[in-house]
Design a protein around this motif. Structure first.
Motif, PDB file in Angstrom:
ATOM      1  N   LEU A  52      47.264  71.657  38.481  1.00  0.00           N
ATOM      2  CA  LEU A  52      46.220  70.627  38.454  1.00  0.00           C
ATOM      3  C   LEU A  52      46.790  69.267  38.052  1.00  0.00           C
ATOM      4  CD1 LEU A  52      43.302  72.752  36.996  1.00  0.00           C
ATOM      5  CD2 LEU A  52      43.471  71.794  39.304  1.00  0.00           C
ATOM      6  N   TRP A  53      47.759  69.282  37.171  1.00  0.00           N
ATOM      7  CA  TRP A  53      48.420  68.021  36.799  1.00  0.00           C
ATOM      8  C   TRP A  53      49.176  67.454  38.008  1.00  0.00           C
ATOM      9  CZ3 TRP A  53      53.656  66.685  36.787  1.00  0.00           C
ATOM     10  CH2 TRP A  53      53.946  65.434  36.230  1.00  0.00           C
ATOM     11  N   HIS A  54      49.885  68.329  38.717  1.00  0.00           N
ATOM     12  CA  HIS A  54      50.647  67.911  39.895  1.00  0.00           C
ATOM     13  C   HIS A  54      49.721  67.323  40.957  1.00  0.00           C
ATOM     14  CE1 HIS A  54      53.194  68.275  43.490  1.00  0.00           C
ATOM     15  NE2 HIS A  54      54.221  68.260  42.664  1.00  0.00           N
ATOM     16  N   TYR A  91      45.480  68.747  29.991  1.00  0.00           N
ATOM     17  CA  TYR A  91      45.430  67.822  31.126  1.00  0.00           C
ATOM     18  C   TYR A  91      45.776  66.422  30.650  1.00  0.00           C
ATOM     19  CZ  TYR A  91      41.130  66.080  29.065  1.00  0.00           C
ATOM     20  OH  TYR A  91      40.238  65.516  28.197  1.00  0.00           O
ATOM     21  N   CYS A  92      46.092  65.560  31.601  1.00  0.00           N
ATOM     22  CA  CYS A  92      46.332  64.153  31.280  1.00  0.00           C
ATOM     23  C   CYS A  92      45.128  63.343  31.745  1.00  0.00           C
ATOM     24  CB  CYS A  92      47.598  63.654  31.974  1.00  0.00           C
ATOM     25  SG  CYS A  92      47.744  61.855  31.835  1.00  0.00           S
ATOM     26  N   PRO A  93      44.423  62.676  30.825  1.00  0.00           N
ATOM     27  CA  PRO A  93      43.226  61.913  31.223  1.00  0.00           C
ATOM     28  C   PRO A  93      43.549  60.816  32.239  1.00  0.00           C
ATOM     29  CG  PRO A  93      43.409  62.046  28.823  1.00  0.00           C
ATOM     30  CD  PRO A  93      44.680  62.596  29.378  1.00  0.00           C
ATOM     31  N   THR A  94      44.651  60.141  32.053  1.00  0.00           N
ATOM     32  CA  THR A  94      44.985  59.045  32.970  1.00  0.00           C
ATOM     33  C   THR A  94      45.241  59.571  34.386  1.00  0.00           C
ATOM     34  OG1 THR A  94      46.107  58.085  31.082  1.00  0.00           O
ATOM     35  CG2 THR A  94      46.453  56.995  33.201  1.00  0.00           C
ATOM     36  N   CYS A  95      45.991  60.647  34.482  1.00  0.00           N
ATOM     37  CA  CYS A  95      46.373  61.164  35.801  1.00  0.00           C
ATOM     38  C   CYS A  95      45.295  62.039  36.437  1.00  0.00           C
ATOM     39  CB  CYS A  95      47.650  61.996  35.696  1.00  0.00           C
ATOM     40  SG  CYS A  95      49.083  61.061  35.168  1.00  0.00           S
ATOM     41  N   GLN A  96      44.441  62.668  35.627  1.00  0.00           N
ATOM     42  CA  GLN A  96      43.571  63.691  36.197  1.00  0.00           C
ATOM     43  C   GLN A  96      42.076  63.436  36.101  1.00  0.00           C
ATOM     44  OE1 GLN A  96      46.398  66.808  34.191  1.00  0.00           O
ATOM     45  NE2 GLN A  96      45.004  67.942  35.491  1.00  0.00           N
ATOM     46  N   ALA A 137      53.557  63.186  25.325  1.00  0.00           N
ATOM     47  CA  ALA A 137      53.445  62.189  26.397  1.00  0.00           C
ATOM     48  C   ALA A 137      53.467  62.835  27.771  1.00  0.00           C
ATOM     49  CB  ALA A 137      54.586  61.195  26.282  1.00  0.00           C
ATOM     50  N   CYS A 138      52.537  62.404  28.625  1.00  0.00           N
ATOM     51  CA  CYS A 138      52.530  62.857  30.024  1.00  0.00           C
ATOM     52  C   CYS A 138      53.789  62.328  30.703  1.00  0.00           C
ATOM     53  CB  CYS A 138      51.280  62.319  30.723  1.00  0.00           C
ATOM     54  SG  CYS A 138      51.378  62.366  32.528  1.00  0.00           S
ATOM     55  N   PRO A 139      54.547  63.196  31.391  1.00  0.00           N
ATOM     56  CA  PRO A 139      55.790  62.725  32.006  1.00  0.00           C
ATOM     57  C   PRO A 139      55.558  61.753  33.162  1.00  0.00           C
ATOM     58  CG  PRO A 139      55.434  65.064  32.458  1.00  0.00           C
ATOM     59  CD  PRO A 139      54.342  64.639  31.536  1.00  0.00           C
ATOM     60  N   ARG A 140      54.318  61.675  33.664  1.00  0.00           N
ATOM     61  CA  ARG A 140      54.051  60.746  34.770  1.00  0.00           C
ATOM     62  C   ARG A 140      53.660  59.356  34.246  1.00  0.00           C
ATOM     63  NH1 ARG A 140      50.042  63.300  37.345  1.00  0.00           N
ATOM     64  NH2 ARG A 140      51.223  64.395  38.943  1.00  0.00           N
ATOM     65  N   CYS A 141      52.744  59.323  33.269  1.00  0.00           N
ATOM     66  CA  CYS A 141      52.205  58.015  32.856  1.00  0.00           C
ATOM     67  C   CYS A 141      52.497  57.681  31.388  1.00  0.00           C
ATOM     68  CB  CYS A 141      50.699  57.977  33.098  1.00  0.00           C
ATOM     69  SG  CYS A 141      49.780  59.031  31.961  1.00  0.00           S
ATOM     70  N   GLY A 142      52.939  58.653  30.621  1.00  0.00           N
ATOM     71  CA  GLY A 142      53.289  58.393  29.231  1.00  0.00           C
ATOM     72  C   GLY A 142      52.132  58.484  28.243  1.00  0.00           C
TER      73      GLY A 142
END
Ligand SMILES: [Zn+2]
Length: 309
Positions: A186-188, A271-276, A251-256
């Protein structure tokens, strides 16, 4: 819980070690492990392993005369391998006491396969069944993502209206995906764990399909490389290379930005709120309720699902 990538790598390691080998002896130390009485477990002894197969999250060892040993490791079950030379060096005294190596031991000329389960709860199971038909009863019916096309994947995904987290981890809908890899998928795909399957757009479904395949492939390759020529001894649901699973507060590896969590029953989804979730921080309490409501049974019950004969 060992999922698709772990099970595939276990099976490859077993193929190299026990395929076409004779199962000489089975030792069962825990009365809770073996769930079948007929045929008796001793009837598997002296038979050659002719096939190894994954059935959802189960490991199936096919023996001569159409007998199948069916193993479900559940959450804390793990397999181990000892080369024959090392088993012999420890002496026959050890062989006599199966509890020394866990719940069960399967002896081959090439070595010994053993099963352990961490903790005190005995969830892992072993069945011995006679015939391919009996074996098929253990197939919960989940779609094999690598055998499906985007359309078939989408149809299965939308066959009921569930949260994405629930749909991906339901063994009746998809094969081999559990709590850890669903978080990573889901993160991907940059999709919310609580998005409802029937509200997804065609583009989102396509993205999820690709992300599921890419994530499972990447992890299978990674675990295979990690095991190398050895037996996969480091099976865990928490790995440093994971993006969000088990990474609450990191830290999310995509957005930090910080990885968040929703807790429900004994489970947690990360989950990452910014990315998902378009930056939205999902309120833990309300969502726990939603996710719990979307699980009419416990994850454990779902894992035990069998088809009617
Ligand atoms: Zn992110």
């Amino acid at each position: 819980m060992p999922e698709f990538p772990d099970i595939v790598v276990y099976l490859e390691a077993l193929e190299q070690r026990v395929l076409h080998q004779t199962l000489q002896r089975v030792q069962i130390a825990s009365p809770f492990l073996l769930r079948t009485a007929v045929p008796p477990i001793t009837s598997a002894e002296g038979k050659e392993v002719i096939e190894l197969r994954r059935l959802g999250k189960r490991i199936c060892i096919g023996l001569e005369d159409d007998q199948w040993l069916v193993l479900h490791l559940m959450i804390a079950g793990r397999l181990h391998w000892k080369e024959a030379a090392k088993v012999a060096a420890r002496g026959s005294r050890v062989q006599a006491k199966a509890s020394k190596f866990g719940l069960a031991a399967f002896h081959f000329k090439s070595g010994m396969l053993s099963l352990t389960e961490a903790g005190t709860q005995r969830r892992a199971s072993l069945h011995l069944v006679q015939s391919e038909n009996e074996l098929q009863r253990f197939d919960p019916g989940g779609l094999e993502v690598f055998e499906a096309d985007p359309q078939g994947f989408g149809e299965r995904l939308q066959s009921a209206n569930h949260t994405l987290k629930r749909a991906l981890t339901d063994p009746r809908l998809f094969s081999g995906i559990g709590n850890a890899y669903s978080d990573e998928v889901l993160w991907h795909a940059q999709l919310s764990p609580i998005a409802l399957t029937q509200k997804l757009s065609a583009a989102e479904i396509k993205r999820l399909f690709n992300s599921t395949r890419e994530t499972l492939t990447r992890w299978t390759d990674l675990l295979r490389a990690e095991a190398g020529a050895g037996f996969p001894e480091k099976v865990t649901a928490f790995r440093p290379e994971m993006a969000v699973h088990g990474k609450y507060g990191e830290a999310c590896p995509r957005c930090g930005n910080k990885v968040q969590r929703i807790r429900y029953a004994a489970n947690e989804t990360n989950y990452c709120p910014t990315c998902q979730t378009a930056g939205k921080l999902l309120a833990d309490r309300a969502l726990s309720r939603l996710l719990r409501a979307d699980w009419p049974r416990t994850a454990e019950e779902l894992e035990g699902v069998k088809r009617d004969p």
